[in-house]
Scaffold this motif. Structure first.
Motif, PDB file in Angstrom:
ATOM      1  N   UNK A  47      58.754 -90.244 -35.272  1.00 40.57           N
ATOM      2  CA  UNK A  47      59.459 -88.778 -36.184  1.00 40.57           C
ATOM      3  C   UNK A  47      60.156 -88.919 -37.441  1.00 40.57           C
ATOM      4  N   UNK A  48      60.371 -89.829 -37.751  1.00 40.95           N
ATOM      5  CA  UNK A  48      61.161 -90.065 -39.132  1.00 40.95           C
ATOM      6  C   UNK A  48      60.306 -90.117 -40.034  1.00 40.95           C
ATOM      7  N   UNK A  49      59.590 -90.716 -39.951  1.00 40.73           N
ATOM      8  CA  UNK A  49      58.121 -90.700 -40.788  1.00 40.73           C
ATOM      9  C   UNK A  49      56.873 -89.931 -41.066  1.00 40.73           C
ATOM     10  N   UNK A  53      55.972 -87.699 -44.000  1.00 48.07           N
ATOM     11  CA  UNK A  53      54.359 -86.867 -44.478  1.00 48.07           C
ATOM     12  C   UNK A  53      54.113 -85.184 -44.007  1.00 48.07           C
ATOM     13  N   UNK A  54      55.165 -84.769 -43.692  1.00 43.13           N
ATOM     14  CA  UNK A  54      55.163 -83.645 -43.444  1.00 43.13           C
ATOM     15  C   UNK A  54      56.183 -83.019 -44.745  1.00 43.13           C
ATOM     16  N   UNK A 140      56.271 -77.373 -33.773  1.00 42.82           N
ATOM     17  CA  UNK A 140      57.523 -78.747 -33.839  1.00 42.82           C
ATOM     18  C   UNK A 140      56.488 -80.336 -33.410  1.00 42.82           C
ATOM     19  N   UNK A 141      56.902 -81.303 -33.495  1.00 44.48           N
ATOM     20  CA  UNK A 141      56.462 -82.299 -33.301  1.00 44.48           C
ATOM     21  C   UNK A 141      56.440 -82.876 -32.197  1.00 44.48           C
ATOM     22  N   UNK A 142      54.968 -83.793 -31.562  1.00 47.61           N
ATOM     23  CA  UNK A 142      54.647 -83.849 -30.092  1.00 47.61           C
ATOM     24  C   UNK A 142      54.311 -85.136 -29.954  1.00 47.61           C
ATOM     25  N   UNK A 143      54.585 -85.774 -28.992  1.00 42.37           N
ATOM     26  CA  UNK A 143      54.073 -87.543 -28.863  1.00 42.37           C
ATOM     27  C   UNK A 143      53.127 -87.896 -28.312  1.00 42.37           C
ATOM     28  N   UNK A 150      51.130 -95.280 -29.768  1.00 42.91           N
ATOM     29  CA  UNK A 150      52.292 -93.954 -29.210  1.00 42.91           C
ATOM     30  C   UNK A 150      51.975 -93.040 -30.845  1.00 42.91           C
ATOM     31  N   UNK A 151      52.162 -92.095 -29.866  1.00 43.63           N
ATOM     32  CA  UNK A 151      51.403 -91.354 -31.521  1.00 43.63           C
ATOM     33  C   UNK A 151      52.464 -89.463 -31.680  1.00 43.63           C
ATOM     34  N   UNK A 152      52.807 -89.392 -32.355  1.00 44.85           N
ATOM     35  CA  UNK A 152      53.590 -87.529 -32.961  1.00 44.85           C
ATOM     36  C   UNK A 152      52.436 -86.900 -33.467  1.00 44.85           C
TER      37      UNK A 152
END
Ligand code: ADP
Length: 489
Positions: A47-49, A53-54, A140-143, A150-152
């Motif tokens: 999420x931090x990364x 990027x966003x 919003x970010x999803x996983x 593992x991807x967000x």
């Protein structure tokens, strides 16, 4: 199948199932927590990364997110270093941000940006080339978990799809190791629990084998057998003790029964022998009528003795089988004793014995005939075992909850060694003399049985050479332990 009939196996099965359920539940929860912990940590880093990027791709017009930006990361809606926002296809991360996507080969973070036309725009060098674009992309970010990745992912306002991911092979290996550890520890606890349960149940149930072996020996007729158990505190130890007491009572009861049968046969043998001898003698030859009469009179006496004995035995048998007195009525013990005194008075006069009376009305519930037998037995004994010219004191007193009947004589008394036995069947202090006089030793046994059947008690005190005192206490009528129909008026 036979194992399911064994208490030990049933206990073990139940114990084992319970352990398996508890350990499985506990292990699964611990594994879930550990897994969630690992994934949360990875998700947080993703999420931090994703924020970086966003923030660098396009500004969005939405209000700033509530979540505080991590220290050292640029705010989401401002271009880094004051540069204008680049087109996703031209995105080049500054060195500091780029370093966040480097690391141990195979474990570094990667990012992929898909353009609104679903074309792969930019991807970091470590990104897997075959990573598919997520189907539905939320704001919003999803996983998602994809194999060992593992991807967000999230969508930008201008419909680019951003994805940040990492190969979490090492975390998955950690989670697997933890699962093995839990499985091993659970298995060890299960084995230990089962072994402990087996040991405890074996020890606890051990007396049962002893009990069944002893019961089998007793069933073959050996009543001297007892259960040997050292464990006296457990429930089975208690059971073994109770059974031993029961076996002891049974043995004593059988012994009494055989003794009783032997004594009864012995008592009957004498009058039968008299009848046989008399008839044989009479029939041996012709005799004068007077001799026949004498023989017949002897036979009659023997028959009367037998009848008395048989009546006593019948009375005892009825009392033993807990037969309730036929008619239960309110009786005046004083009146019953008074009548019994008048019946024995000729006997007392014959032996010059003075009867001293103190009779008051004392009501109790009972069978008048049986209570009269009690009075008669005690009075006859007090006269019979008295000295010539002695006296008998007879009293009936009414107490608040009992009627008290006392017979006190000035006779020979009873030696202390005989005192505990005089209520036993066929027990006589002077066996030879009383036997010859037709005393069978059943009078006091019958007396005691009647008194007990009426819920009362009988006690004796005696001083050899001074006399004896018999004291009968009968309840005034509330209840009789052996009679269901014993009610209060
Ligand atoms: P028995 O028919 O022999 O009298 P009992 O059961 O009435 O049988 O009495 C048992 C024994 O108790 C008697 O043999 C006698 O030795 C003793 N006994 C009973 N009553 C008295 C008494 N009042 N004084 C002395 N001994 C007695």
């Amino acid at each position: 199948m036979k194992y399911f009939h064994s208490i030990r196996w049933r206990l073990q099965l139940w114990h084992g199932l319970l352990l398996v359920f508890v350990l499985t539940g506990f292990g699964f929860t611990a594994w879930q927590l550990q897994r969630a912990n690992h994934l949360n940590r990875v998700d947080h880093e993703l999420e931090q990364r994703m924020g970086i990027i966003a923030g660098m791709v396009r500004p969005d017009t939405s209000p700033p997110p509530d979540r505080p930006r991590p220290r050292g990361f640029p705010p989401a809606n401002r271009p880094p270093f004051g540069n204008p926002f680049p087109e996703p296809a031209n995105l080049r991360l500054p060195a500091r941000e780029a370093s966040l996507f480097e690391g141990i080969p195979g474990q570094e973070f990667y990012y992929i940006i898909w353009l609104p036309n679903d074309q792969q725009g930019v991807l970091s060098s470590s990104a897997p080339p075959d990573a598919p674009r997520p189907e539905r992309i939320p704001g919003p970010p999803a996983f998602r978990s994809r194999g060992t990745f593992r991807e967000c992912f999230q969508a930008t306002p201008s419909r680019e799809c951003l994805l940040v991911g990492r190969d979490i092979r090492s975390e998955l290996a950690d989670i697997r190791r933890f699962a093995w550890l839990l499985g091993g520890a659970g298995g060890a606890v299960l084995l230990l629990g089962l072994a402990g349960g087996w040991w405890v149940s074996t020890r606890a149930l051990h007396p049962i084998a002893d009990i069944s072996a002893t019961a089998a020996k007793i069933a073959t007729g050996d009543l001297t057998q007892r259960i040997h158990t050292t464990d006296t505190d457990s429930e089975l130890g208690q059971l073994a003790r109770d059974l031993n007491n029961t076996f002891a009572r049974l043995q004593a009861s059988f012994a009494r029964q055989s003794q009783f049968t032997a004594d009864a046969s012995h008592e009957l043998r004498t009058p039968v022998a008299v009848v046989l001898t008399q008839t044989q003698t009479a029939l041996a030859r012709e005799r004068p009528a007077a001799e026949y009469r004498e023989s017949l009179a002897a036979c009659q006496r023997a028959a009367q003795r037998m009848r008395g004995l048989i009546e006593c035995l019948l009375t005892l048998a009825r009392l033993d089988s807990a037969e309730v007195p036929a008619t239960l009525e309110s009786c005046d013990l004083g009146g019953i004793v008074g009548e019994a005194v008048e019946l024995v008075r000729p006997l007392a006069n014959e032996q010059n014995i003075h009867l001293d009376l103190e009779l008051s009305q004392a009501h109790c519930r009972g069978n008048a005939g049986q209570l009269a037998q009690v009075a008669s037995n005690l009075l006859t004994n007090a006269i019979h075992y008295n000295r010539p010219g002695g006296s008998v004191r007879i009293s009936v007193i009414c107490e608040p909850d009992a009627a008290l009947f006392c017979v006190s004589d000035t006779g020979m008394g009873i030696p202390p060694a005989d005192l505990p036995h005089i209520f036993e069947r066929f027990y006589r202090v002077d066996k030879a003399r009383s036997g010859a006089q037709g005393h069978s030793g059943l009078g006091l046994a019958i007396t005691q049985a009647i008194v007990h059947a009426h819920g009362g008690s009988i006690e004796v005190a005696s001083e050899p050479g001074q006399g004896s005192t018999f004291e009968v206490r009968l309840p005034t009528g509330s209840k009789n332990p052996r009679s269901a129909s014993w009610t209060n008026d």
